[in-house]
Design a protein around this motif. Structure first.
Motif, PDB file in Angstrom:
ATOM      1  N   GLY A  84      -1.375   6.679   5.195  1.00 42.97           N
ATOM      2  CA  GLY A  84      -0.172   7.496   5.075  1.00 42.97           C
ATOM      3  C   GLY A  84       1.057   6.777   5.598  1.00 42.97           C
ATOM      4  O   GLY A  84       2.128   6.819   4.989  1.00 42.97           O
ATOM      5  N   VAL A  85       0.910   6.110   6.749  1.00 47.53           N
ATOM      6  CA  VAL A  85       2.024   5.337   7.298  1.00 47.53           C
ATOM      7  C   VAL A  85       2.380   4.184   6.369  1.00 47.53           C
ATOM      8  O   VAL A  85       3.554   3.881   6.136  1.00 47.53           O
ATOM      9  CB  VAL A  85       1.667   4.809   8.705  1.00 47.53           C
ATOM     10  CG1 VAL A  85       2.766   3.886   9.226  1.00 47.53           C
ATOM     11  CG2 VAL A  85       1.441   5.961   9.661  1.00 47.53           C
ATOM     12  N   LEU A  86       1.339   3.548   5.803  1.00 42.66           N
ATOM     13  CA  LEU A  86       1.566   2.429   4.899  1.00 42.66           C
ATOM     14  C   LEU A  86       2.331   2.866   3.656  1.00 42.66           C
ATOM     15  O   LEU A  86       3.204   2.151   3.158  1.00 42.66           O
ATOM     16  CB  LEU A  86       0.225   1.814   4.502  1.00 42.66           C
ATOM     17  CG  LEU A  86       0.286   0.543   3.673  1.00 42.66           C
ATOM     18  CD1 LEU A  86       0.972  -0.563   4.458  1.00 42.66           C
ATOM     19  CD2 LEU A  86      -1.111   0.114   3.259  1.00 42.66           C
ATOM     20  N   GLY A  87       2.010   4.065   3.142  1.00 45.03           N
ATOM     21  CA  GLY A  87       2.735   4.572   1.986  1.00 45.03           C
ATOM     22  C   GLY A  87       4.209   4.756   2.269  1.00 45.03           C
ATOM     23  O   GLY A  87       5.056   4.583   1.388  1.00 45.03           O
ATOM     24  N   LEU A  88       4.521   5.105   3.520  1.00 46.19           N
ATOM     25  CA  LEU A  88       5.921   5.251   3.923  1.00 46.19           C
ATOM     26  C   LEU A  88       6.602   3.892   4.035  1.00 46.19           C
ATOM     27  O   LEU A  88       7.756   3.723   3.656  1.00 46.19           O
ATOM     28  CB  LEU A  88       5.981   5.993   5.265  1.00 46.19           C
ATOM     29  CG  LEU A  88       7.350   6.322   5.833  1.00 46.19           C
ATOM     30  CD1 LEU A  88       8.067   7.330   4.956  1.00 46.19           C
ATOM     31  CD2 LEU A  88       7.206   6.861   7.253  1.00 46.19           C
ATOM     32  N   VAL A  89       5.853   2.904   4.546  1.00 40.92           N
ATOM     33  CA  VAL A  89       6.427   1.585   4.808  1.00 40.92           C
ATOM     34  C   VAL A  89       6.612   0.783   3.529  1.00 40.92           C
ATOM     35  O   VAL A  89       7.636   0.119   3.342  1.00 40.92           O
ATOM     36  CB  VAL A  89       5.531   0.814   5.808  1.00 40.92           C
ATOM     37  CG1 VAL A  89       5.957  -0.643   5.905  1.00 40.92           C
ATOM     38  CG2 VAL A  89       5.567   1.485   7.165  1.00 40.92           C
ATOM     39  N   ILE A  90       5.625   0.828   2.628  1.00 40.58           N
ATOM     40  CA  ILE A  90       5.627  -0.060   1.471  1.00 40.58           C
ATOM     41  C   ILE A  90       6.825   0.197   0.557  1.00 40.58           C
ATOM     42  O   ILE A  90       7.331  -0.710  -0.102  1.00 40.58           O
ATOM     43  CB  ILE A  90       4.295   0.076   0.687  1.00 40.58           C
ATOM     44  CG1 ILE A  90       4.044  -1.172  -0.165  1.00 40.58           C
ATOM     45  CG2 ILE A  90       4.276   1.336  -0.141  1.00 40.58           C
ATOM     46  CD1 ILE A  90       3.683  -2.380   0.627  1.00 40.58           C
ATOM     47  N   GLY A  91       7.313   1.442   0.552  1.00 38.53           N
ATOM     48  CA  GLY A  91       8.446   1.757  -0.313  1.00 38.53           C
ATOM     49  C   GLY A  91       9.760   1.191   0.169  1.00 38.53           C
ATOM     50  O   GLY A  91      10.693   1.028  -0.618  1.00 38.53           O
ATOM     51  N   VAL A  92       9.845   0.894   1.473  1.00 35.63           N
ATOM     52  CA  VAL A  92      11.103   0.377   2.035  1.00 35.63           C
ATOM     53  C   VAL A  92      10.866  -0.969   2.716  1.00 35.63           C
ATOM     54  O   VAL A  92      11.608  -1.348   3.619  1.00 35.63           O
ATOM     55  CB  VAL A  92      11.704   1.388   3.042  1.00 35.63           C
ATOM     56  CG1 VAL A  92      12.178   2.639   2.336  1.00 35.63           C
ATOM     57  CG2 VAL A  92      10.694   1.731   4.136  1.00 35.63           C
ATOM     58  N   ILE A  93       9.830  -1.690   2.290  1.00 37.24           N
ATOM     59  CA  ILE A  93       9.441  -2.913   2.989  1.00 37.24           C
ATOM     60  C   ILE A  93      10.538  -3.972   2.960  1.00 37.24           C
ATOM     61  O   ILE A  93      10.657  -4.788   3.871  1.00 37.24           O
ATOM     62  CB  ILE A  93       8.124  -3.469   2.384  1.00 37.24           C
ATOM     63  CG1 ILE A  93       7.555  -4.565   3.290  1.00 37.24           C
ATOM     64  CG2 ILE A  93       8.332  -3.953   0.956  1.00 37.24           C
ATOM     65  CD1 ILE A  93       6.162  -5.008   2.893  1.00 37.24           C
ATOM     66  N   THR A  94      11.374  -3.954   1.932  1.00 39.83           N
ATOM     67  CA  THR A  94      12.444  -4.960   1.844  1.00 39.83           C
ATOM     68  C   THR A  94      13.534  -4.739   2.881  1.00 39.83           C
ATOM     69  O   THR A  94      14.354  -5.629   3.117  1.00 39.83           O
ATOM     70  CB  THR A  94      13.075  -4.946   0.440  1.00 39.83           C
ATOM     71  OG1 THR A  94      13.577  -3.635   0.161  1.00 39.83           O
ATOM     72  CG2 THR A  94      12.061  -5.351  -0.613  1.00 39.83           C
ATOM     73  N   THR A  95      13.564  -3.567   3.508  1.00 35.77           N
ATOM     74  CA  THR A  95      14.591  -3.276   4.519  1.00 35.77           C
ATOM     75  C   THR A  95      14.074  -3.467   5.940  1.00 35.77           C
ATOM     76  O   THR A  95      14.826  -3.268   6.893  1.00 35.77           O
ATOM     77  CB  THR A  95      15.093  -1.829   4.371  1.00 35.77           C
ATOM     78  OG1 THR A  95      14.022  -0.919   4.698  1.00 35.77           O
ATOM     79  CG2 THR A  95      15.577  -1.563   2.959  1.00 35.77           C
ATOM     80  N   LEU A  96      12.801  -3.851   6.083  1.00 35.41           N
ATOM     81  CA  LEU A  96      12.174  -3.852   7.405  1.00 35.41           C
ATOM     82  C   LEU A  96      12.031  -5.254   7.985  1.00 35.41           C
ATOM     83  O   LEU A  96      11.852  -6.233   7.260  1.00 35.41           O
ATOM     84  CB  LEU A  96      10.782  -3.214   7.336  1.00 35.41           C
ATOM     85  CG  LEU A  96      10.682  -1.775   6.824  1.00 35.41           C
ATOM     86  CD1 LEU A  96       9.232  -1.322   6.830  1.00 35.41           C
ATOM     87  CD2 LEU A  96      11.538  -0.844   7.665  1.00 35.41           C
ATOM     88  N   VAL A  97      12.087  -5.310   9.310  1.00 37.43           N
ATOM     89  CA  VAL A  97      11.664  -6.476  10.086  1.00 37.43           C
ATOM     90  C   VAL A  97      10.524  -5.995  10.982  1.00 37.43           C
ATOM     91  O   VAL A  97      10.705  -5.076  11.784  1.00 37.43           O
ATOM     92  CB  VAL A  97      12.807  -7.053  10.937  1.00 37.43           C
ATOM     93  CG1 VAL A  97      12.294  -8.181  11.832  1.00 37.43           C
ATOM     94  CG2 VAL A  97      13.933  -7.554  10.047  1.00 37.43           C
ATOM     95  N   VAL A  98       9.338  -6.597  10.814  1.00 40.38           N
ATOM     96  CA  VAL A  98       8.135  -6.113  11.484  1.00 40.38           C
ATOM     97  C   VAL A  98       7.560  -7.214  12.367  1.00 40.38           C
ATOM     98  O   VAL A  98       7.428  -8.366  11.935  1.00 40.38           O
ATOM     99  CB  VAL A  98       7.072  -5.659  10.454  1.00 40.38           C
ATOM    100  CG1 VAL A  98       5.820  -5.158  11.164  1.00 40.38           C
ATOM    101  CG2 VAL A  98       7.642  -4.579   9.548  1.00 40.38           C
TER     102      VAL A  98
END
Length: 727
Positions: free
Chosen positions: A668-682
């Motif tokens: 569930g968390v991954l589904g939230l992250v994958i859609g905005v992955i281009t905006t993230l620094v992890v």
């Protein structure tokens, strides 16, 4: 066998001959006539490292607050009046523990008064109470008493005084606003309202606080200097807990002080006085108003009624000059008064008063009254922040830290060269993670050493000026250089880029951004910055396929295969992301060889059950939307218990396939992250969890930062059917 009066873990504090301080955790035992400490909790007839045979000639000195690599320590020294070189210096990260030990040791000393009297030496228990002549509350950290000189004379009278406190009292420039001056002093300074008794009126109630304003004529004040204002509130915590938080300048301060941006130690004058640098976070039209900073003296003491006083007053310092881009404000008077109240419903209660009188300086400030009041109220609201912080926090055991300041030479605005030097020497406004990591140059191994190293005699430590860490590093022997792994032969399809604002790339994340279990986690649950990695991250691959990709070390020419050809060992983490298109992000960590018997060696050679119980991931999202950062969090996670992990052991590698899709929550968390992955620094850190004292402290296998990843940059790998021929 002697009766044990008190025992427990404390910090052994000292200074080496090169002038650099060290701390070791030691187990102290106090008996009826003996104080001793051991490397570990004693069993059977274990011999202590050092002992003191206590009699009526012993003294207990409160040396106040010392700092070691940013850690704040409260120090006690126990010594014999006739043999000052025979002493033990002990410390603790919190003042409560020091007070308990001080009381216990004094009680043992008191038991030996009768033998002293029988021998003709009348022993008097005495604790100096500075300010008795002017009506002040007795303090355990003020000036030496008038009899202290007699103690040092050879022909002193037979009456001995057991002095239990030291300290030079507050600097003359600091006005103690917590005490009312006597009539003589008030008459002497009748024309100086700054030193007369203050009278207050209630200005407003805000955030559960009463805000008071001083009733004085303001003609003598500069236009930019406000009247003194103070906030009064009640916090459900002990005085010691509040005092420890007020004295700290680590990342925790961001959680209760909204006016705090950065703080560090400039100079440690003595155990009760220090000079600090402080940047204010004042959000009043920041586009037009320059930020403010402070350089001030901080003095503290503990009164006999259990209350604490912390006083501020601005001053200049050669290592803390004017900084480019900042206006140096001036604190006329300020600080905290922390007083105990009667408990209610079994909960401790403390009254906290916070006073500030500040000259904010700057052009035109005196003509904008709203700016003055806004900034003062923002600073005073820290009392409400303290109240809410304690109301919502259960664990309060982490020792506070003060980052040690680099040398700051006074700059000349007209000199471009000098200005550039200042800009380099001034530490940038740190992020919360960086502040929690504190000083990257700190060498924490001293705390966990099993050896008591050769040190300077403790009596000489008082006369020897404290060296900074940088000075000590110049005199310390240099470490032998080790042969580094040539990273140029490794490559992955995801680009390596160390620039801050780069996209679709990876870089190595600083280990100090992550906190791991300390050597003494089993005793006090403390954590420390992780420091250097055990293995080198040499490459990252970003794969995609129509099915899940297992055993990616089969990929021809991957970093694991290159490392094997060079005789190196690899640890491969394959993070599998499910979906209509399956993705895998693969991290290759390399080392020359595993240390036999180490925790990492046991993890590699152990069975899957052991691996699942120990493999840990610490995630973090430095840049991203609030909802993503809250969903991912930064809490360490045991991967083997949260998701399915498959381990493939090769001759020169171990691959861990981490199936994120096996957990409903993680998916569930991954589904939230994958859609905005281009905006993230992890950020991700991998480590093996340490559970016993022999395994502690924890060390990171490695850490990585991936920035603004593009799904389109993933490639389809070509996996060999028989990888064994390549190893």
């Amino acid at each position: 066998m002697s009766k044990v009066v008190y025992e427990g873990w404390m910090v052994r504090y000292g200074r080496r001959k090169i002038g650099r301080s060290f701390i070791h955790m030691r187990y102290f035992v106090l008996e009826n006539r003996l104080l001793a400490y051991y490397k570990r909790k004693p069993q059977d007839s274990q011999v202590p490292i050092k002992t003191l045979l206590i009699d009526g000639n012993y003294r207990v000195e409160d040396r106040g607050l010392k700092t070691h690599h940013g850690h704040m320590l409260y120090v006690l020294s126990v010594y014999n009046k006739k043999e000052k070189y025979h002493r033990i210096t002990m410390a603790a990260f919190n003042i409560q523990e020091v007070l308990i030990w001080k009381e216990k040791i004094e009680s043992v000393i008191d038991q030996h008064q009768e033998p002293q009297i029988a021998n003709g030496n009348k022993y008097v228990s005495f604790e100096y109470k500075s300010g008795m002549d002017n009506g002040r509350t007795a303090s355990s950290s003020d000036h030496e008493c008038q009899f202290s000189a007699q103690e040092d004379e050879v022909g002193a009278p037979s009456s001995l005084l057991r002095r239990t406190t030291i300290g030079n009292g507050p600097p003359d420039s600091i006005f103690d606003w917590t005490q009312e001056c006597d009539s003589e002093l008030a008459n002497h300074n009748a024309n100086n309202q700054a030193f007369s008794g203050k009278h207050w009126r209630l200005l407003q109630c805000q955030n559960g606080l009463r805000i008071f304003e001083e009733l004085v004529e303001v003609d003598y004040l500069p236009r930019s200097c406000s009247r003194a204002m103070k906030a009064v509130g009640v916090v459900e915590a002990t005085c010691e807990e509040i005092f420890g938080l007020v004295m700290s300048m680590d990342g925790t301060r961001f959680e209760w002080d909204c006016s705090f941006q950065y703080g560090s130690l400039v100079e440690e004058v003595d155990g009760h006085t220090a000079i600090l640098y402080h940047r204010l976070q004042l959000d009043w039209f920041p586009l037009f108003v320059w930020p403010r900073d402070l350089c001030y003296v901080r003095y503290w003491r503990r009164n006999d009624d259990g209350s604490y006083v912390v006083l501020f007053r601005s001053r200049e310092h050669e290592n803390c000059g004017q900084q480019p881009g900042y206006v140096r404000a001036h604190v006329e008077s300020g600080g905290f008064n922390i007083s105990p109240l009667k408990s209610r419903n079994g909960k401790p209660r403390t009254q906290v008063q916070h006073l500030m009188q500040v000259d904010l300086k700057g052009w035109g400030v005196g003509y904008v009254s709203s700016f003055q009041q806004h900034c003062l109220l923002q600073m005073l609201n820290s009392v409400a922040g303290l109240r809410e912080w304690f109301a919502q926090i259960d664990e309060r055991g982490a020792p506070p830290r003060i980052p040690v300041m680099v040398n700051m030479a006074s700059s000349s605005v007209s000199s471009v060269k000098t200005q550039k030097i200042d800009e380099l020497s001034v530490p940038p406004g740190p992020s919360l993670d960086q502040t929690n990591a504190a000083s990257r140059n700190s060498v924490m191994m001293d705390e966990y050493s099993d050896e008591d190293e050769e040190q300077m005699p403790e009596a000489e430590q008082e006369a020897c000026p404290t060296k900074s860490d940088n000075d000590a590093k110049r005199t310390a022997p240099k470490e032998e250089p080790f042969e580094k792994i040539d990273l140029s032969c490794f490559s992955g399809n995801l680009r390596h880029d160390d620039r801050e604002n780069s996209r679709d790339c990876w870089r190595i994340s600083d280990g100090n951004n992550f906190r791991v279990r300390s050597k003494h986690f089993c005793f006090n649950k403390t954590k420390i910055p992780a420091g250097k990695h055990l293995m080198d991250l040499v490459a990252v691959d970003w794969f995609k396929d129509t099915k899940r990709m297992d055993h990616v070390a089969r990929h021809h020419g991957c970093a694991a295969q290159v490392a094997s050809e060079k005789g190196l060992f690899s640890l491969v983490f394959n993070v599998q992301v499910p979906g209509s298109t399956h993705y895998s992000m693969v991290f290759y960590f390399v080392t020359r060889e595993l240390v036999p018997g180490s925790l990492l060696y046991r993890f590699v050679e152990g069975d899957d059950e052991f691996r699942n119980s120990r493999l840990k991931l610490i995630p973090s999202v430095p840049k991203g939307s609030w909802i993503v950062r809250q969903s991912v969090g930064s809490t360490p996670c045991l991967l083997g218990k949260a998701v399915d992990c498959n381990y493939i052991r090769g001759p020169k590698y171990l691959e861990v396939d981490i199936d994120i899709g096996s957990s409903t929550v993680a998916n569930g968390v991954l589904g939230l992250v994958i859609g905005v992955i281009t905006t993230l620094v992890v950020d991700m850190a991998f480590l093996v969890q340490a559970n016993t004292t022999d395994e502690l402290p924890e060390r990171l296998i490695g850490a990585v930062r991936v920035s603004h990843i593009e799904l389109s940059s993933a490639i389809v790998p070509k996996l060999d059917a028989d990888p064994s021929r390549l190893y």
